[in-house]
Design a protein around this motif. Structure first.
Motif, PDB file in Angstrom:
ATOM      1  N   VAL A  37       0.830  -1.211   0.000  1.00  0.00           N
ATOM      2  CA  VAL A  37       0.000   0.000   0.000  1.00  0.00           C
ATOM      3  C   VAL A  37       0.866   1.265   0.000  1.00  0.00           C
ATOM      4  O   VAL A  37       0.561   2.249  -0.680  1.00  0.00           O
ATOM      5  CB  VAL A  37      -1.022  -0.019   1.154  1.00  0.00           C
ATOM      6  N   MET A  38       1.980   1.216   0.734  1.00  0.00           N
ATOM      7  CA  MET A  38       2.865   2.381   0.775  1.00  0.00           C
ATOM      8  C   MET A  38       3.526   2.608  -0.579  1.00  0.00           C
ATOM      9  O   MET A  38       3.598   3.743  -1.066  1.00  0.00           O
ATOM     10  CB  MET A  38       3.949   2.182   1.839  1.00  0.00           C
ATOM     11  N   VAL A  98      14.114   3.969 -10.510  1.00  0.00           N
ATOM     12  CA  VAL A  98      15.060   2.970 -11.021  1.00  0.00           C
ATOM     13  C   VAL A  98      15.925   2.391  -9.907  1.00  0.00           C
ATOM     14  O   VAL A  98      16.112   1.173  -9.801  1.00  0.00           O
ATOM     15  CB  VAL A  98      15.953   3.585 -12.118  1.00  0.00           C
ATOM     16  N   LYS A  99      16.431   3.258  -9.038  1.00  0.00           N
ATOM     17  CA  LYS A  99      17.395   2.810  -8.026  1.00  0.00           C
ATOM     18  C   LYS A  99      16.792   1.805  -7.057  1.00  0.00           C
ATOM     19  O   LYS A  99      17.344   0.729  -6.819  1.00  0.00           O
ATOM     20  CB  LYS A  99      17.927   4.016  -7.248  1.00  0.00           C
ATOM     21  N   LEU A 100      15.618   2.164  -6.500  1.00  0.00           N
ATOM     22  CA  LEU A 100      14.964   1.254  -5.567  1.00  0.00           C
ATOM     23  C   LEU A 100      14.471   0.000  -6.281  1.00  0.00           C
ATOM     24  O   LEU A 100      14.492  -1.095  -5.735  1.00  0.00           O
ATOM     25  CB  LEU A 100      13.794   1.951  -4.869  1.00  0.00           C
ATOM     26  N   GLN A 153       4.933   6.163  -1.411  1.00  0.00           N
ATOM     27  CA  GLN A 153       5.745   6.355  -0.196  1.00  0.00           C
ATOM     28  C   GLN A 153       6.840   5.289  -0.158  1.00  0.00           C
ATOM     29  O   GLN A 153       6.885   4.440   0.728  1.00  0.00           O
ATOM     30  CB  GLN A 153       4.852   6.257   1.038  1.00  0.00           C
ATOM     31  N   LEU A 154       7.737   5.359  -1.134  1.00  0.00           N
ATOM     32  CA  LEU A 154       8.716   4.284  -1.311  1.00  0.00           C
ATOM     33  C   LEU A 154       9.742   4.247  -0.187  1.00  0.00           C
ATOM     34  O   LEU A 154      10.165   3.177   0.250  1.00  0.00           O
ATOM     35  CB  LEU A 154       9.404   4.424  -2.662  1.00  0.00           C
ATOM     36  N   LYS A 155      10.127   5.413   0.293  1.00  0.00           N
ATOM     37  CA  LYS A 155      11.128   5.461   1.371  1.00  0.00           C
ATOM     38  C   LYS A 155      10.549   4.843   2.638  1.00  0.00           C
ATOM     39  O   LYS A 155      11.222   4.094   3.352  1.00  0.00           O
ATOM     40  CB  LYS A 155      11.552   6.906   1.631  1.00  0.00           C
TER      41      LYS A 155
END
Length: 578
Positions: free
Chosen positions: A436-437, A475-477, A442-444
């Motif tokens: 959900v995040m 891309v990084k995450l 809210q990836l961080k």
DNA sequence: CGAGAGCCAT
């Protein structure tokens, strides 16, 4: 005088009838003989087994004089029909007790999950035999106290084949205890078919398949129970043909063996065969039971066979299983998996005493249909009527809420579960939160959840993050998530596809191609045509955009294959590209 | 008259 008195006295009743041809008949009516009591005792047991506890009690009252077996039969009759308190009352009012009476009352307590009472009877009995120890040991095993059982096993004077079998069963069901089980099995002085069956079933349960089969081959007389255990193992591994071969070799198939075979087909996506087998079962005259109908509904649910599900619903009523809880729960599932949430809700409404599974099922149904408010309504309702939600309830509610995209609400539910209900969250619960995040961007925050989790993230949690990275072009995450998945599972086609999507969206065509080669090098087994198509479609876009790409020949080749595939096969998902 | 075994829905 003595003699004269005897001479003049009228002939006794007995002396007349004993010379009468119908003496035997009369005597059984007028006198209680040893045989009468014996017969009454057997009938008390028979009536009890037929579930007619009142008739059993009437016969018990009529039987006079009663012997110790009469008392013991009634004692057992009570608890076997669920009247544990009656058993206890009777036990304490018994004029004489023997070891069997004590053993029976111990078993009664154990059946009622009352280990404390069982143990206090056990310790206070005047003398014990092997059956006393065995009953107590099986009670400990049932409640997962294998060490306690082992203590008794070690201190009992002469453990018999049942004692060994109980211990083997206990070890096999214990976490990491299968080797101890096997060692005891190998060490036991003699074995019977139950010992073999327990050991084979334990190995199957521990997914040691090969070992189970070795033992099964060595088993002297393979009974239907051992065959059923073995078939279960095959079905779990998806080896449905092996299961079928063994099933056909069973000389006297019973209901349980038909059930597992039907379930096996249903769970391996072969619902048609499951249904065929069911009609074959009925044709051979075998009476279906509650589990049969559960299996059939599972088959219908897994393939969304609504018509067959409806027909089975009618059969359930015909066979009188409509008030069976497991069957009703399976019916609710069937309707919801067939997309019939309204009928699912109606079926739920017909359950008189829904249990935790019923509530979880209906909540899951609304979750699958993306109806969070309805799921929440039923959750509140179940709490209001006093049913305590468990980890599965919360998982269903979380996934409903997560699909509705409500981040804060999802977190509230999660906290409710952990803090108010004290349920330790499992990886699936975390997966919902990360999902959900991530979708909300809210990836961080999602990464923080993964870092602070009490255990290592599995591929479904990383997958939830990866989906978010795809939506929000990170891309990084995305590389972190996809990399983590591929570390755990190098054949995860979904991770390759998702990552190539992220690269494509960022215009990183070289990386898309790199992912494509990586997937090829890894020899991804489950590389579906669809997965390839998605990646190569990205490259197709690229071909149009920038023809100076160094691997242009590969891309043309890929495109040719895709085109060919789409011409030949209607559905590219069906067939893997060789 | 007492002790041990297989198939089950969320």
């Amino acid at each position: 005088m003595h003699t004269s008195q005897r001479l003049i006295s009228p002939p006794s009743f007995l002396s007349i009838v004993s010379h009468h041809p119908s003496f035997l008949l009369l005597s059984t009516r007028l006198f209680s003989t040893q045989q009468d009591v014996y017969r009454a005792n057997l009938n008390i047991t028979a009536l009890s087994r037929a579930g007619n506890i009142n008739a059993a009690r009437q016969l018990f009252d009529k039987t006079s004089p009663k012997d110790i077996v009469t008392w013991n039969s009634m004692l057992t009759a009570y608890w076997q029909n669920g009247f544990i308190e009656h058993s206890k009352t009777l036990f304490h009012s018994m004029p004489i007790k023997n070891i069997v009476s004590w053993n029976s009352i111990i078993t009664a307590c154990i059946q009622n999950n009352n280990l404390n009472d069982a143990f206090s009877y056990f310790t206070s009995m005047p003398e014990k035999n092997a059956a006393s120890y065995n009953a107590m040991m099986s009670g400990f095993v049932k409640m997962g106290c294998v060490e306690e059982a082992q203590k008794l096993f070690e201190e009992m004077p002469r453990p018999n084949v049942v004692s060994y079998t109980v211990m083997i069963d206990g070890y096999a069901k214990m976490e990491g205890g299968i080797r101890r089980a096997r060692a005891l099995f190998d060490a036991m002085p003699n074995r019977n078919e139950v010992s073999w069956t327990v050991m084979i079933s334990g190995l199957v349960e521990n997914e040691l398949y090969e070992e189970a089969w070795e033992l099964f081959v060595r088993m002297p007389l393979k009974n239907v129970v051992a065959c059923t255990a073995m078939i279960t193992g095959f079905c779990k591994q998806g080896k449905i043909n092996e299961a079928w071969n063994l099933f056909q070799q069973i000389p006297c198939r019973d209901c349980a063996s038909w059930n597992i075979m039907i379930t096996g087909y249903a769970q391996n996506g072969r619902g048609e065969e499951a249904l065929n087998l069911f009609s074959q079962m009925v044709r051979t005259g075998m009476q279906p039971d509650d589990l049969t109908f559960v299996s059939i509904f599972t088959a219908c649910a897994s393939l969304a066979l609504l018509d067959e599900g409806r027909q089975t619903n009618a059969l359930v009523i015909k066979h009188g299983f409509h008030s069976d809880l497991s069957v009703s729960n399976a019916l609710v599932t069937m309707y919801s998996k067939c997309g019939e949430i309204v009928n699912s809700e109606l079926a739920f409404g017909q359950i008189s005493h829904p249990d935790i599974v019923s509530w979880n099922t209906i909540i899951a149904g609304f979750a699958q249909h993306g109806l969070y408010d309805r799921a929440r309504y039923y959750f509140d309702h179940m709490v209001a009527v006093g049913v305590t939600p468990d980890g599965i309830t919360f998982l269903n509610l979380l996934s409903a809420c997560c699909r509705a995209g409500k981040v804060d609400e999802t977190m509230n539910i999660f906290n409710l579960m952990v803090h108010n209900y004290g349920i330790p969250p499992r990886s699936e619960h975390y997966s919902c939160i990360v999902d959900v995040m991530s979708r909300a961007g809210q990836l961080k925050r999602a990464c923080k959840v993964i870092q602070e989790m009490p255990f290592k993230a599995d591929s479904s949690i990383w997958g939830a993050l990866l989906v978010g990275c795809n939506i929000h072009s990170n891309v990084k995450l995305g590389e972190l998530a996809a990399g983590s998945i591929l570390n755990l599972d190098p054949y995860n086609a979904g991770a390759y596809v998702m990552m190539s999507n992220i690269y494509a969206a960022a215009g990183k065509w070289k990386d898309v191609n790199r992912v494509r080669y990586l997937m090829k090098e890894q020899g991804v087994k489950k590389q579906t045509a669809y997965s390839w198509m998605q990646i190569e479609n990205k490259l197709h876009c690229f071909v149009g955009g920038d023809p100076s790409h160094p691997n242009i020949d590969d891309i043309h080749d890929a495109l040719r294959r895709i085109t060919l595939h789409m011409k030949v096969k209607g559905n590219p998902e069906e067939e893997a590209i060789s």
